[in-house]
Design a protein around this motif. Sequence first.
Motif, PDB file in Angstrom:
ATOM      1  N   LEU A 262      16.949   8.784 -10.269  1.00  0.00           N
ATOM      2  CA  LEU A 262      15.959   8.222 -10.701  1.00  0.00           C
ATOM      3  C   LEU A 262      15.364   8.101 -11.694  1.00  0.00           C
ATOM      4  O   LEU A 262      15.106   9.263 -12.842  1.00  0.00           O
ATOM      5  N   LEU A 263      13.860   7.352 -12.456  1.00  0.00           N
ATOM      6  CA  LEU A 263      13.383   7.165 -13.159  1.00  0.00           C
ATOM      7  C   LEU A 263      12.233   7.736 -13.251  1.00  0.00           C
ATOM      8  O   LEU A 263      11.342   7.174 -12.505  1.00  0.00           O
ATOM      9  N   GLY A 264      12.220   8.049 -14.747  1.00  0.00           N
ATOM     10  CA  GLY A 264      10.755   9.096 -15.388  1.00  0.00           C
ATOM     11  C   GLY A 264      10.010   8.015 -15.515  1.00  0.00           C
ATOM     12  O   GLY A 264      10.516   6.290 -15.014  1.00  0.00           O
ATOM     13  N   GLU A 265       8.426   8.344 -15.801  1.00  0.00           N
ATOM     14  CA  GLU A 265       6.874   7.124 -15.964  1.00  0.00           C
ATOM     15  C   GLU A 265       7.243   6.724 -17.299  1.00  0.00           C
ATOM     16  O   GLU A 265       6.647   6.099 -17.282  1.00  0.00           O
TER      17      GLU A 265
ATOM     18  N   GLN B 218       0.895  -1.078   0.089  1.00  0.00           N
ATOM     19  CA  GLN B 218      -0.144   0.087   0.256  1.00  0.00           C
ATOM     20  C   GLN B 218       0.794   1.293  -0.072  1.00  0.00           C
ATOM     21  O   GLN B 218       0.439   1.690  -0.091  1.00  0.00           O
ATOM     22  N   LEU B 219       2.122   1.269   0.081  1.00  0.00           N
ATOM     23  CA  LEU B 219       3.550   3.042   0.352  1.00  0.00           C
ATOM     24  C   LEU B 219       3.796   2.753  -1.485  1.00  0.00           C
ATOM     25  O   LEU B 219       4.571   1.466  -1.746  1.00  0.00           O
ATOM     26  N   ALA B 220       3.205   3.815  -1.800  1.00  0.00           N
ATOM     27  CA  ALA B 220       3.638   3.770  -2.874  1.00  0.00           C
ATOM     28  C   ALA B 220       5.353   4.667  -2.618  1.00  0.00           C
ATOM     29  O   ALA B 220       5.533   5.393  -1.959  1.00  0.00           O
ATOM     30  N   SER B 221       5.962   4.294  -4.384  1.00  0.00           N
ATOM     31  CA  SER B 221       7.834   5.043  -3.530  1.00  0.00           C
ATOM     32  C   SER B 221       8.139   5.080  -5.432  1.00  0.00           C
ATOM     33  O   SER B 221       7.742   4.267  -5.954  1.00  0.00           O
ATOM     34  N   GLY B 222       9.160   5.691  -4.911  1.00  0.00           N
ATOM     35  CA  GLY B 222       9.795   6.401  -6.657  1.00  0.00           C
ATOM     36  C   GLY B 222      10.380   4.752  -6.537  1.00  0.00           C
ATOM     37  O   GLY B 222      11.080   4.134  -5.813  1.00  0.00           O
ATOM     38  N   VAL B 223      10.781   5.074  -8.183  1.00  0.00           N
ATOM     39  CA  VAL B 223      11.682   3.550  -9.067  1.00  0.00           C
ATOM     40  C   VAL B 223      13.118   4.362  -9.478  1.00  0.00           C
ATOM     41  O   VAL B 223      12.839   5.210 -10.131  1.00  0.00           O
TER      42      VAL B 223
ATOM     43  N   GLU C  66       9.428  14.441 -16.615  1.00  0.00           N
ATOM     44  CA  GLU C  66       8.682  15.556 -15.327  1.00  0.00           C
ATOM     45  C   GLU C  66       7.791  14.596 -14.331  1.00  0.00           C
ATOM     46  O   GLU C  66       7.578  15.475 -13.133  1.00  0.00           O
ATOM     47  N   ARG C  67       7.936  13.218 -14.623  1.00  0.00           N
ATOM     48  CA  ARG C  67       7.008  12.456 -14.096  1.00  0.00           C
ATOM     49  C   ARG C  67       7.537  11.239 -13.661  1.00  0.00           C
ATOM     50  O   ARG C  67       7.889  10.681 -14.510  1.00  0.00           O
ATOM     51  N   PRO C  68       7.632  11.096 -12.058  1.00  0.00           N
ATOM     52  CA  PRO C  68       8.087  10.090 -11.974  1.00  0.00           C
ATOM     53  C   PRO C  68       7.693   8.530 -12.017  1.00  0.00           C
ATOM     54  O   PRO C  68       6.308   8.132 -12.479  1.00  0.00           O
ATOM     55  N   LEU C  69       8.490   7.840 -12.163  1.00  0.00           N
ATOM     56  CA  LEU C  69       7.189   6.562 -12.528  1.00  0.00           C
ATOM     57  C   LEU C  69       7.516   5.701 -10.496  1.00  0.00           C
ATOM     58  O   LEU C  69       8.505   5.516  -9.969  1.00  0.00           O
ATOM     59  N   LEU C  70       6.250   5.519 -10.724  1.00  0.00           N
ATOM     60  CA  LEU C  70       5.874   4.646  -9.355  1.00  0.00           C
ATOM     61  C   LEU C  70       5.964   3.788  -9.025  1.00  0.00           C
ATOM     62  O   LEU C  70       5.817   2.521  -9.850  1.00  0.00           O
ATOM     63  N   TYR C  71       5.643   2.742  -8.025  1.00  0.00           N
ATOM     64  CA  TYR C  71       5.603   1.091  -7.555  1.00  0.00           C
ATOM     65  C   TYR C  71       4.503   1.184  -6.899  1.00  0.00           C
ATOM     66  O   TYR C  71       4.986   1.654  -5.219  1.00  0.00           O
TER      67      TYR C  71
ATOM     68  N   TYR D  67       4.655  -1.165 -11.457  1.00  0.00           N
ATOM     69  CA  TYR D  67       4.400   0.442 -11.840  1.00  0.00           C
ATOM     70  C   TYR D  67       3.344   1.020 -11.906  1.00  0.00           C
ATOM     71  O   TYR D  67       2.661   0.633 -12.675  1.00  0.00           O
ATOM     72  N   ARG D  68       3.523   1.883 -11.704  1.00  0.00           N
ATOM     73  CA  ARG D  68       1.944   3.700 -11.725  1.00  0.00           C
ATOM     74  C   ARG D  68       3.042   4.990 -12.578  1.00  0.00           C
ATOM     75  O   ARG D  68       3.684   4.970 -11.634  1.00  0.00           O
ATOM     76  N   ARG D  69       2.196   5.079 -13.319  1.00  0.00           N
ATOM     77  CA  ARG D  69       2.124   6.739 -13.149  1.00  0.00           C
ATOM     78  C   ARG D  69       1.398   7.437 -12.221  1.00  0.00           C
ATOM     79  O   ARG D  69       0.269   7.350 -11.774  1.00  0.00           O
TER      80      ARG D  69
END
Length: 154
Positions: free
Chosen positions: A63-66, A3-8, A140-145, A150-152
């Motif tokens: 730090l990866l982008g979407e 349930q914790l979103a984090s950057g990739v 400009e937008r991060p890739l999230l997990y 993976y999410r946007r």
Amino acid sequence: MAQLASGVSLVTANDPEDGEDVGMTATSFLSVSLDPPLVLVSVRTDSRMDEVLTRAETWAVSLLGEDQRALASRFAMKGRLSDRLLFADTPHRTGPHSGAPLIDGALATVECRTEQRVAAGDHVLVIGRVLEAGLAGPAERPLLYFRGGYRRIG
């Protein structure tokens, strides 16, 4: 914890033993302190990255982008191609402070020198002093997990 979103991010280093660049996808990278500037990454103790970070004094994080989802998946894959082959077709440059690959098109890059290693179960927390940080590319937008994928944003 799903349930914790984090950057990739992609953690990279150059192995001083054989000169090979290595990389791993990480969702456990965070800022620890601004003064002095410290960051932390959590690494499995039975991984190639842990072996390399034990030997290498410096390492880097991109730090990866979407739009870099495929790259994150490739470096996270078990039984994947060798790191040498993965880096051969991954646009990158060598960090001037770390000697580690910095991924082209990432949101930002951070080069670090290991300050401390802390055992934590089946992982080690590697705390690094930031040597250099900067914006890396047009993303400009991060890739999230989140929730195992993976999410946007938005």
